[in-house]
Design a protein around this motif. Sequence first.
Motif, PDB file in Angstrom:
ATOM      1  N   GLU A   1      14.523  -4.275  15.995  1.00 10.09           N
ATOM      2  CA  GLU A   1      15.459  -5.400  16.095  1.00 10.09           C
ATOM      3  C   GLU A   1      14.981  -6.419  17.124  1.00 10.09           C
ATOM      4  N   LEU A   2      14.449  -5.928  18.233  1.00 11.07           N
ATOM      5  CA  LEU A   2      13.938  -6.832  19.255  1.00 11.07           C
ATOM      6  C   LEU A   2      12.751  -7.629  18.736  1.00 11.07           C
ATOM      7  N   GLY A   3      11.878  -6.990  17.954  1.00 13.68           N
ATOM      8  CA  GLY A   3      10.748  -7.704  17.378  1.00 13.68           C
ATOM      9  C   GLY A   3      11.164  -8.757  16.369  1.00 13.68           C
ATOM     10  N   GLN A   4      12.193  -8.466  15.568  1.00 13.31           N
ATOM     11  CA  GLN A   4      12.693  -9.450  14.623  1.00 13.31           C
ATOM     12  C   GLN A   4      13.327 -10.631  15.337  1.00 13.31           C
ATOM     13  N   GLN A   5      14.075 -10.376  16.418  1.00 11.59           N
ATOM     14  CA  GLN A   5      14.660 -11.466  17.186  1.00 11.59           C
ATOM     15  C   GLN A   5      13.585 -12.330  17.816  1.00 11.59           C
ATOM     16  N   THR A   6      12.526 -11.699  18.310  1.00  8.99           N
ATOM     17  CA  THR A   6      11.432 -12.466  18.903  1.00  8.99           C
ATOM     18  C   THR A   6      10.762 -13.356  17.873  1.00  8.99           C
ATOM     19  N   GLN A   7      10.587 -12.843  16.645  1.00  4.49           N
ATOM     20  CA  GLN A   7       9.971 -13.642  15.588  1.00  4.49           C
ATOM     21  C   GLN A   7      10.877 -14.798  15.183  1.00  4.49           C
TER      22      GLN A   7
END
Length: 540
Positions: free
Chosen positions: A440-446
């Motif tokens: 989820e953190l990686g998707q938010q960063t993207q």
Amino acid sequence: MTNTAAGPTAQSSGRKEATSSASGSVSGRERKRKMSPDEGSPDASPPQKLSPMSTSSTESTSSSTGVSRSSTSSQSKRKALGRPPISATSPAKKSSSAQSRGGSVSSSAAAGELKAPPSPADRTASNTGNENDNDDQQQNVRVVARLRPLSAKEIDEDSKQAITTTKTQSGTITVEKSRKFEYDAVLGPDTTQSKVYELTAGDTVQKNIFRGFNVTILAYGQTGSGKTFTMGTAGSGDDPSSDEKADSTTKLTPPSKGDGIIPRAVYDLFKKRASLPGGNDRVKVEMSYLEIYNEEARDLMYTGDPSKSPDLHIRDSKAEGVAVQNLSRHVVNSPSDVATLMTEASERRVTASTQMNAVSSRSHAVCTLYVTIAPSEDGDSVEDDNDASAEEVRSKLTLVDLAGSERLKRTGAEGTRMREGININKGLFVLGQVVSALSELGQQTQQNSSSTTKSSSSAHIPYRDSKLTRLLQDSLGGNSKTVMVACVSPSESNIEESMNTLRYASRARNIKNSAVRNVTSTAMSPTEAAALRRENQMLK
């Protein structure tokens, strides 16, 4: 007195004239509007108001005119005083330069364009791109799925194959001819061990270890899915490959055909060391091997009385990140040294027989190779790049063989085996929570990187809920280049567990790691250099 009385009278008359002229202009506009052929009838809608955009443009035009007038008078005064004129950038040029700086981002955001998710080929290109561009590399975890053939037991039970792969290695795996999952690579039942290593860890180990990047390779899947065979922690006992006998220059015996990822990675490591100028003297390789059994860390390379084995504690180290206190390290000088130590350690690892696997691993095993490269006295760098030769390079290769997830009803475990299965599932459950939170953190960063407005995220990552996740903190979301191998059974009897593994692997693809070169200048201590690297990583 006369002047004082005349002042208000003149102002009052001026206001009346302004009011009358304004009303006259309004009435004139109304007459024009009523007579306009575009309106069609005198009862048409009232005239539209000027938009804020047109108003602001009008104001900017008038303001720019005023600036140009004042600029002209100022330039004439400077000319009269004999001073050189001032060169000023026109408002149009300023606007165009501002548009060139931020116009592309704002136009795409205004148009509502969304970037398509990266394909496996794009992800592979970004993950294995030019390694010499910078010292800090942020990239996603590379995920490879491996489908094993049907076992003898599954064939005897007349179990059908519910999961298939394509022969073109397109990165797609199909479940029951309807559900599809995409990964960086998909390896079918006929894939050889050498091809598995080439598509998972070969390029990563050969290019990154000696440049100072940490590398992690871990295998995940249900019990009996082929994790231990893929990693090669148990060895194969086969003869060396017929196409590659012992190297005459390095005097290293190549891996056997049935060897897994670990023996092949170790061979490439020492082969690279032997090819460096003075590599055998400059490069020091140490090895540690531990298991997490019933949420307790054990040193598999401790040769003394097991009851007197020192307690292992996972701590934060300024020099190495996450480290294990009291864990023994052994210097190794060849792949045979590593193989001997791993064979002895595998005999100490807890295994047992269940209804699903005759030799089931009852613990998570973590083998780590620590590489230290001393500065070159002759000025030769480690790689053919711009690395300074007066630097000490440190890196570690972490190889993880996870115990398989299992269901008590299917394994038939009781007593000690049941307690082992519960602790195995607990560690894997927390690992799944960590993967989901990082995904989820990686998707938010993207999403934040593709939008103009960035939102801060303070998601909690439960690393400390399990010793396994605490030990893998650098490997997942930290300072490491990580490759995950998802091992899957094709049998329809294991379809539910296989689906969980595939979903888990899909979430892991969104995890972003920030790999940093672990390089220490000779004028700085390793502890100071590590503290600076950690601080830079936290400030990103």
